[in-house]
Design a protein around this motif. Sequence first.
Motif, PDB file in Angstrom:
ATOM      1  N   VAL A   1      36.549  37.116  32.486  1.00 43.81           N
ATOM      2  CA  VAL A   1      36.347  36.194  33.617  1.00 43.81           C
ATOM      3  C   VAL A   1      37.517  35.210  33.688  1.00 43.81           C
ATOM      4  CG1 VAL A   1      34.925  34.276  34.449  1.00 43.81           C
ATOM      5  CG2 VAL A   1      33.833  36.399  33.688  1.00 43.81           C
ATOM      6  N   ALA A   2      37.866  34.631  32.539  1.00 47.71           N
ATOM      7  CA  ALA A   2      38.955  33.649  32.511  1.00 47.71           C
ATOM      8  C   ALA A   2      40.292  34.281  32.871  1.00 47.71           C
ATOM      9  CB  ALA A   2      39.035  33.003  31.122  1.00 47.71           C
ATOM     10  N   GLU A   3      40.516  35.518  32.416  1.00 45.64           N
ATOM     11  CA  GLU A   3      41.804  36.178  32.637  1.00 45.64           C
ATOM     12  C   GLU A   3      41.976  36.607  34.087  1.00 45.64           C
ATOM     13  OE1 GLU A   3      45.481  37.644  30.899  1.00 45.64           O
ATOM     14  OE2 GLU A   3      43.882  36.410  30.056  1.00 45.64           O
ATOM     15  N   THR A   4      40.906  37.090  34.704  1.00 45.67           N
ATOM     16  CA  THR A   4      40.995  37.644  36.059  1.00 45.67           C
ATOM     17  C   THR A   4      40.688  36.626  37.154  1.00 45.67           C
ATOM     18  OG1 THR A   4      38.681  38.354  36.032  1.00 45.67           O
ATOM     19  CG2 THR A   4      40.342  39.938  35.234  1.00 45.67           C
ATOM     20  N   GLY A   5      39.943  35.575  36.799  1.00 50.25           N
ATOM     21  CA  GLY A   5      39.497  34.628  37.820  1.00 50.25           C
ATOM     22  C   GLY A   5      38.299  35.128  38.596  1.00 50.25           C
TER      23      GLY A   5
ATOM     24  N   ALA B   1      31.148  39.524  40.263  1.00 54.02           N
ATOM     25  CA  ALA B   1      32.236  40.344  40.823  1.00 54.02           C
ATOM     26  C   ALA B   1      32.689  41.405  39.836  1.00 54.02           C
ATOM     27  CB  ALA B   1      33.410  39.443  41.213  1.00 54.02           C
ATOM     28  N   LEU B   2      32.741  41.046  38.554  1.00 52.46           N
ATOM     29  CA  LEU B   2      33.145  42.018  37.530  1.00 52.46           C
ATOM     30  C   LEU B   2      32.143  43.159  37.432  1.00 52.46           C
ATOM     31  CD1 LEU B   2      34.425  39.798  34.574  1.00 52.46           C
ATOM     32  CD2 LEU B   2      35.759  41.443  35.899  1.00 52.46           C
ATOM     33  N   TYR B   3      30.875  42.812  37.366  1.00 52.96           N
ATOM     34  CA  TYR B   3      29.868  43.849  37.164  1.00 52.96           C
ATOM     35  C   TYR B   3      29.692  44.732  38.391  1.00 52.96           C
ATOM     36  CZ  TYR B   3      28.600  41.804  32.674  1.00 52.96           C
ATOM     37  OH  TYR B   3      28.621  41.358  31.370  1.00 52.96           O
ATOM     38  N   THR B   4      29.832  44.137  39.583  1.00 50.60           N
ATOM     39  CA  THR B   4      29.715  44.972  40.786  1.00 50.60           C
ATOM     40  C   THR B   4      30.996  45.745  41.046  1.00 50.60           C
ATOM     41  OG1 THR B   4      30.360  43.077  42.179  1.00 50.60           O
ATOM     42  CG2 THR B   4      27.999  43.498  41.891  1.00 50.60           C
ATOM     43  N   GLY B   5      32.140  45.190  40.644  1.00 48.62           N
ATOM     44  CA  GLY B   5      33.418  45.873  40.864  1.00 48.62           C
ATOM     45  C   GLY B   5      33.727  46.935  39.835  1.00 48.62           C
ATOM     46  N   PHE B   6      33.224  46.731  38.603  1.00 52.08           N
ATOM     47  CA  PHE B   6      33.554  47.648  37.512  1.00 52.08           C
ATOM     48  C   PHE B   6      32.322  48.180  36.785  1.00 52.08           C
ATOM     49  CE2 PHE B   6      37.250  44.884  38.016  1.00 52.08           C
ATOM     50  CZ  PHE B   6      38.293  45.794  38.039  1.00 52.08           C
ATOM     51  N   GLY B   7      31.388  47.301  36.463  1.00 58.02           N
ATOM     52  CA  GLY B   7      30.231  47.689  35.654  1.00 58.02           C
ATOM     53  C   GLY B   7      30.226  46.908  34.352  1.00 58.02           C
ATOM     54  N   SER B   8      29.797  47.562  33.283  1.00 60.57           N
ATOM     55  CA  SER B   8      29.694  46.927  31.979  1.00 60.57           C
ATOM     56  C   SER B   8      31.082  46.698  31.368  1.00 60.57           C
ATOM     57  CB  SER B   8      28.884  47.818  31.041  1.00 60.57           C
ATOM     58  OG  SER B   8      29.599  49.030  30.805  1.00 60.57           O
ATOM     59  N   LYS B   9      31.107  45.992  30.245  1.00 60.30           N
ATOM     60  CA  LYS B   9      32.368  45.792  29.527  1.00 60.30           C
ATOM     61  C   LYS B   9      32.988  47.138  29.159  1.00 60.30           C
ATOM     62  CE  LYS B   9      34.194  44.094  25.123  1.00 60.30           C
ATOM     63  NZ  LYS B   9      33.900  43.400  23.860  1.00 60.30           N
ATOM     64  N   GLN B  10      32.175  48.070  28.748  1.00 58.87           N
ATOM     65  CA  GLN B  10      32.676  49.404  28.424  1.00 58.87           C
ATOM     66  C   GLN B  10      33.359  50.038  29.635  1.00 58.87           C
ATOM     67  OE1 GLN B  10      30.044  52.863  28.452  1.00 58.87           O
ATOM     68  NE2 GLN B  10      30.490  53.153  26.276  1.00 58.87           N
ATOM     69  N   GLU B  11      32.712  49.932  30.791  1.00 56.79           N
ATOM     70  CA  GLU B  11      33.279  50.529  32.014  1.00 56.79           C
ATOM     71  C   GLU B  11      34.537  49.793  32.456  1.00 56.79           C
ATOM     72  OE1 GLU B  11      29.353  52.343  34.225  1.00 56.79           O
ATOM     73  OE2 GLU B  11      29.506  50.167  34.037  1.00 56.79           O
ATOM     74  N   ILE B  12      34.591  48.498  32.204  1.00 52.56           N
ATOM     75  CA  ILE B  12      35.808  47.733  32.500  1.00 52.56           C
ATOM     76  C   ILE B  12      36.958  48.257  31.645  1.00 52.56           C
ATOM     77  CG2 ILE B  12      36.877  45.448  32.330  1.00 52.56           C
ATOM     78  CD1 ILE B  12      34.082  44.260  32.955  1.00 52.56           C
ATOM     79  N   TYR B  13      36.671  48.493  30.372  1.00 55.30           N
ATOM     80  CA  TYR B  13      37.696  49.018  29.465  1.00 55.30           C
ATOM     81  C   TYR B  13      38.139  50.420  29.902  1.00 55.30           C
ATOM     82  CZ  TYR B  13      40.020  50.259  25.076  1.00 55.30           C
ATOM     83  OH  TYR B  13      40.948  50.650  24.148  1.00 55.30           O
TER      84      TYR B  13
ATOM     85  N   LYS C   1      43.184  43.432  45.109  1.00 54.63           N
ATOM     86  CA  LYS C   1      42.491  42.552  44.161  1.00 54.63           C
ATOM     87  C   LYS C   1      41.996  43.346  42.963  1.00 54.63           C
ATOM     88  CE  LYS C   1      40.922  38.382  43.246  1.00 54.63           C
ATOM     89  NZ  LYS C   1      41.833  37.245  43.027  1.00 54.63           N
ATOM     90  N   HIS C   2      41.509  44.552  43.222  1.00 56.70           N
ATOM     91  CA  HIS C   2      41.045  45.422  42.144  1.00 56.70           C
ATOM     92  C   HIS C   2      42.208  45.777  41.223  1.00 56.70           C
ATOM     93  CE1 HIS C   2      39.653  49.137  40.173  1.00 56.70           C
ATOM     94  NE2 HIS C   2      38.428  48.676  40.367  1.00 56.70           N
ATOM     95  N   GLN C   3      43.347  46.158  41.810  1.00 57.79           N
ATOM     96  CA  GLN C   3      44.515  46.517  41.015  1.00 57.79           C
ATOM     97  C   GLN C   3      45.005  45.329  40.185  1.00 57.79           C
ATOM     98  OE1 GLN C   3      45.863  49.411  40.479  1.00 57.79           O
ATOM     99  NE2 GLN C   3      47.567  48.640  39.242  1.00 57.79           N
ATOM    100  N   GLU C   4      45.029  44.177  40.798  1.00 60.97           N
ATOM    101  CA  GLU C   4      45.457  42.963  40.099  1.00 60.97           C
ATOM    102  C   GLU C   4      44.523  42.668  38.920  1.00 60.97           C
ATOM    103  OE1 GLU C   4      45.503  38.243  41.193  1.00 60.97           O
ATOM    104  OE2 GLU C   4      46.188  39.632  42.740  1.00 60.97           O
TER     105      GLU C   4
ATOM    106  N   ASN D   1      32.384  44.106  46.774  1.00 61.59           N
ATOM    107  CA  ASN D   1      33.436  45.088  46.620  1.00 61.59           C
ATOM    108  C   ASN D   1      34.794  44.405  46.656  1.00 61.59           C
ATOM    109  OD1 ASN D   1      31.720  47.334  46.486  1.00 61.59           O
ATOM    110  ND2 ASN D   1      31.546  47.394  48.716  1.00 61.59           N
ATOM    111  N   LEU D   2      35.616  44.670  45.626  1.00 58.54           N
ATOM    112  CA  LEU D   2      36.950  44.081  45.584  1.00 58.54           C
ATOM    113  C   LEU D   2      37.879  44.869  46.480  1.00 58.54           C
ATOM    114  CD1 LEU D   2      37.290  43.558  41.722  1.00 58.54           C
ATOM    115  CD2 LEU D   2      36.667  41.842  43.427  1.00 58.54           C
ATOM    116  N   SER D   3      38.790  44.183  47.159  1.00 59.88           N
ATOM    117  CA  SER D   3      39.815  44.888  47.922  1.00 59.88           C
ATOM    118  C   SER D   3      40.704  45.644  46.953  1.00 59.88           C
ATOM    119  CB  SER D   3      40.653  43.882  48.720  1.00 59.88           C
ATOM    120  OG  SER D   3      41.407  43.052  47.842  1.00 59.88           O
ATOM    121  N   ALA D   4      41.406  46.661  47.461  1.00 57.69           N
ATOM    122  CA  ALA D   4      42.263  47.474  46.597  1.00 57.69           C
ATOM    123  C   ALA D   4      43.309  46.628  45.858  1.00 57.69           C
ATOM    124  CB  ALA D   4      42.925  48.580  47.409  1.00 57.69           C
TER     125      ALA D   4
END
Length: 197
Positions: A33-37, A42-54, A7-10, A2-5
Amino acid sequence: MNLSAPKHQEAVEAILALFWRKGYADTSVADIVAETGLNRYALYTGFGSKQEIYLAALDAYFQAGCAFFLPLVTDESIPPLERTHRSLLMSIDWMKQQGNGCFICHGAIEHRDEDPKIDEAVTTYLDQIRGYMEIPLRAAAEQGLLNPMMTPEQAAQLVFNANLSMGVHVRAGFDDATLHRIVESTMAALSAPRPRA
Protein backbone atom coordinates in the motif's frame (compact mmCIF):
# COMPACT_ATOMS: atom_id res chain seq x y z
CA MET A 1 -12.19 -0.86 -8.64
CA ASN A 2 -10.54 -1.54 -11.97
CA LEU A 3 -7.13 0.07 -12.45
CA SER A 4 -6.37 1.71 -15.77
CA ALA A 5 -3.67 -0.02 -17.81
CA PRO A 6 -1.01 2.66 -17.07
CA LYS A 7 -1.89 2.68 -13.36
CA HIS A 8 -1.81 -1.11 -13.25
CA GLN A 9 1.59 -1.19 -14.97
CA GLU A 10 2.95 1.47 -12.65
CA ALA A 11 1.73 -0.49 -9.62
CA VAL A 12 3.25 -3.75 -10.87
CA GLU A 13 6.63 -2.09 -11.40
CA ALA A 14 6.57 -0.66 -7.88
CA ILE A 15 5.48 -4.02 -6.43
CA LEU A 16 8.20 -5.87 -8.33
CA ALA A 17 10.86 -3.50 -6.98
CA LEU A 18 9.48 -3.90 -3.46
CA PHE A 19 9.39 -7.71 -3.49
CA TRP A 20 12.87 -7.78 -5.02
CA ARG A 21 14.21 -5.49 -2.31
CA LYS A 22 12.53 -7.08 0.70
CA GLY A 23 11.57 -10.57 -0.40
CA TYR A 24 8.11 -12.10 -0.30
CA ALA A 25 8.02 -13.12 3.34
CA ASP A 26 9.19 -9.73 4.64
CA THR A 27 6.83 -7.70 2.45
CA SER A 28 3.48 -6.94 4.03
CA VAL A 29 0.31 -5.71 2.36
CA ALA A 30 0.86 -2.46 4.29
CA ASP A 31 4.27 -2.19 2.57
CA ILE A 32 2.61 -2.65 -0.82
CA VAL A 33 0.00 0.00 0.00
CA ALA A 34 2.77 2.43 0.98
CA GLU A 35 4.87 1.62 -2.09
CA THR A 36 2.08 1.88 -4.67
CA GLY A 37 -0.14 4.52 -3.09
CA LEU A 38 -3.11 2.21 -3.66
CA ASN A 39 -5.46 1.38 -0.80
CA ARG A 40 -6.16 -2.22 0.20
CA TYR A 41 -9.46 -2.28 -1.67
CA ALA A 42 -7.78 -1.21 -4.91
CA LEU A 43 -5.03 -3.80 -4.43
CA TYR A 44 -7.39 -6.67 -3.75
CA THR A 45 -9.79 -5.79 -6.56
CA GLY A 46 -6.96 -5.03 -9.00
CA PHE A 47 -4.79 -8.03 -8.17
CA GLY A 48 -6.22 -10.27 -5.44
CA SER A 49 -4.33 -11.71 -2.49
CA LYS A 50 -0.70 -11.03 -1.62
CA GLN A 51 0.18 -14.26 -3.38
CA GLU A 52 -1.61 -13.12 -6.54
CA ILE A 53 0.10 -9.73 -6.32
CA TYR A 54 3.45 -11.52 -6.24
CA LEU A 55 2.46 -13.74 -9.17
CA ALA A 56 1.57 -10.61 -11.17
CA ALA A 57 5.05 -9.22 -10.47
CA LEU A 58 6.66 -12.50 -11.55
CA ASP A 59 4.67 -12.54 -14.78
CA ALA A 60 5.52 -8.91 -15.53
CA TYR A 61 9.21 -9.66 -15.10
CA PHE A 62 8.98 -12.75 -17.33
CA GLN A 63 7.08 -10.92 -20.08
CA ALA A 64 9.57 -8.04 -20.05
CA GLY A 65 12.43 -10.51 -20.33
CA CYS A 66 10.78 -12.27 -23.28
CA ALA A 67 10.27 -8.96 -25.08
CA PHE A 68 13.94 -8.19 -24.52
CA PHE A 69 15.50 -11.54 -25.52
CA LEU A 70 13.15 -13.42 -27.87
CA PRO A 71 13.65 -11.19 -30.93
CA LEU A 72 17.37 -11.99 -30.76
CA VAL A 73 17.27 -15.75 -30.11
CA THR A 74 14.74 -16.26 -32.91
CA ASP A 75 16.48 -14.03 -35.48
CA GLU A 76 17.58 -16.50 -38.17
CA SER A 77 19.59 -13.80 -39.97
CA ILE A 78 22.17 -14.06 -37.18
CA PRO A 79 24.39 -17.17 -36.90
CA PRO A 80 22.99 -19.38 -34.14
CA LEU A 81 25.93 -19.37 -31.73
CA GLU A 82 26.27 -15.63 -32.21
CA ARG A 83 22.67 -15.32 -31.04
CA THR A 84 23.57 -17.26 -27.90
CA HIS A 85 26.69 -15.15 -27.36
CA ARG A 86 24.79 -11.89 -27.74
CA SER A 87 21.99 -13.11 -25.48
CA LEU A 88 24.50 -13.86 -22.70
CA LEU A 89 26.01 -10.40 -23.05
CA MET A 90 22.51 -8.91 -23.04
CA SER A 91 21.80 -10.86 -19.86
CA ILE A 92 24.66 -9.05 -18.16
CA ASP A 93 23.24 -5.68 -19.17
CA TRP A 94 19.68 -6.73 -18.25
CA MET A 95 20.63 -7.98 -14.79
CA LYS A 96 22.84 -4.99 -14.07
CA GLN A 97 20.01 -2.64 -15.07
CA GLN A 98 17.72 -4.47 -12.65
CA GLY A 99 20.48 -4.30 -10.04
CA ASN A 100 19.69 -7.57 -8.26
CA GLY A 101 20.28 -10.40 -10.70
CA CYS A 102 17.20 -12.38 -11.78
CA PHE A 103 13.87 -11.93 -9.99
CA ILE A 104 12.55 -15.34 -11.07
CA CYS A 105 15.70 -17.05 -9.76
CA HIS A 106 15.26 -15.31 -6.42
CA GLY A 107 11.68 -16.53 -6.41
CA ALA A 108 12.92 -20.09 -6.94
CA ILE A 109 15.25 -19.80 -3.96
CA GLU A 110 12.66 -18.21 -1.68
CA HIS A 111 9.67 -20.38 -2.51
CA ARG A 112 11.00 -23.84 -3.29
CA ASP A 113 8.64 -26.26 -1.49
CA GLU A 114 7.09 -23.44 0.56
CA ASP A 115 4.30 -22.11 -1.66
CA PRO A 116 3.17 -24.66 -4.28
CA LYS A 117 1.41 -22.11 -6.49
CA ILE A 118 4.36 -19.72 -6.65
CA ASP A 119 6.79 -22.63 -6.97
CA GLU A 120 4.80 -23.97 -9.93
CA ALA A 121 4.83 -20.56 -11.63
CA VAL A 122 8.57 -20.13 -11.09
CA THR A 123 9.28 -23.65 -12.42
CA THR A 124 7.13 -22.98 -15.49
CA TYR A 125 8.92 -19.71 -16.25
CA LEU A 126 12.36 -21.27 -15.82
CA ASP A 127 11.42 -24.18 -18.10
CA GLN A 128 10.21 -21.74 -20.76
CA ILE A 129 13.41 -19.70 -20.49
CA ARG A 130 15.48 -22.88 -20.95
CA GLY A 131 13.36 -23.74 -23.97
CA TYR A 132 13.96 -20.34 -25.56
CA MET A 133 17.71 -20.74 -25.00
CA GLU A 134 17.50 -24.02 -26.90
CA ILE A 135 16.22 -22.39 -30.11
CA PRO A 136 19.56 -21.15 -31.50
CA LEU A 137 21.39 -24.20 -30.12
CA ARG A 138 19.19 -26.56 -32.12
CA ALA A 139 20.05 -24.55 -35.22
CA ALA A 140 23.74 -24.69 -34.28
CA ALA A 141 23.56 -28.48 -33.94
CA GLU A 142 21.87 -28.81 -37.34
CA GLN A 143 24.64 -26.71 -38.90
CA GLY A 144 27.44 -28.67 -37.23
CA LEU A 145 28.47 -25.70 -35.10
CA LEU A 146 27.57 -27.11 -31.69
CA ASN A 147 30.03 -29.16 -29.65
CA PRO A 148 29.17 -32.73 -30.77
CA MET A 149 29.58 -33.94 -27.19
CA MET A 150 26.41 -32.00 -26.30
CA THR A 151 22.80 -32.29 -27.28
CA PRO A 152 20.90 -29.01 -27.76
CA GLU A 153 19.09 -29.74 -24.48
CA GLN A 154 22.39 -30.13 -22.62
CA ALA A 155 23.77 -27.01 -24.27
CA ALA A 156 20.67 -25.04 -23.25
CA GLN A 157 21.14 -26.24 -19.68
CA LEU A 158 24.73 -24.99 -19.78
CA VAL A 159 23.61 -21.57 -21.01
CA PHE A 160 20.84 -21.52 -18.42
CA ASN A 161 23.37 -22.34 -15.68
CA ALA A 162 25.65 -19.57 -16.93
CA ASN A 163 22.77 -17.11 -16.63
CA LEU A 164 22.05 -18.27 -13.08
CA SER A 165 25.71 -17.86 -12.20
CA MET A 166 25.83 -14.39 -13.69
CA GLY A 167 22.74 -13.42 -11.71
CA VAL A 168 24.45 -14.44 -8.48
CA HIS A 169 27.62 -12.58 -9.49
CA VAL A 170 25.69 -9.42 -10.38
CA ARG A 171 23.86 -9.47 -7.06
CA ALA A 172 27.17 -9.99 -5.24
CA GLY A 173 28.73 -7.02 -7.04
CA PHE A 174 31.36 -8.79 -9.12
CA ASP A 175 33.00 -6.78 -11.90
CA ASP A 176 32.35 -6.99 -15.64
CA ALA A 177 35.55 -8.96 -16.26
CA THR A 178 34.26 -11.82 -14.11
CA LEU A 179 30.89 -11.81 -15.88
CA HIS A 180 32.53 -11.82 -19.30
CA ARG A 181 34.74 -14.76 -18.32
CA ILE A 182 31.57 -16.74 -17.60
CA VAL A 183 30.26 -15.85 -21.06
CA GLU A 184 33.48 -16.71 -22.88
CA SER A 185 33.92 -19.99 -20.98
CA THR A 186 30.36 -20.97 -21.86
CA MET A 187 30.82 -20.15 -25.53
CA ALA A 188 34.09 -22.12 -25.65
CA ALA A 189 32.29 -25.17 -24.25
CA LEU A 190 29.41 -24.82 -26.72
CA SER A 191 31.46 -24.45 -29.88
CA ALA A 192 32.39 -27.40 -32.06
CA PRO A 193 36.17 -27.90 -32.32
CA ARG A 194 37.68 -26.20 -35.34
CA PRO A 195 39.42 -28.44 -37.88
CA ARG A 196 43.18 -28.35 -37.58
CA ALA A 197 44.97 -26.66 -40.43
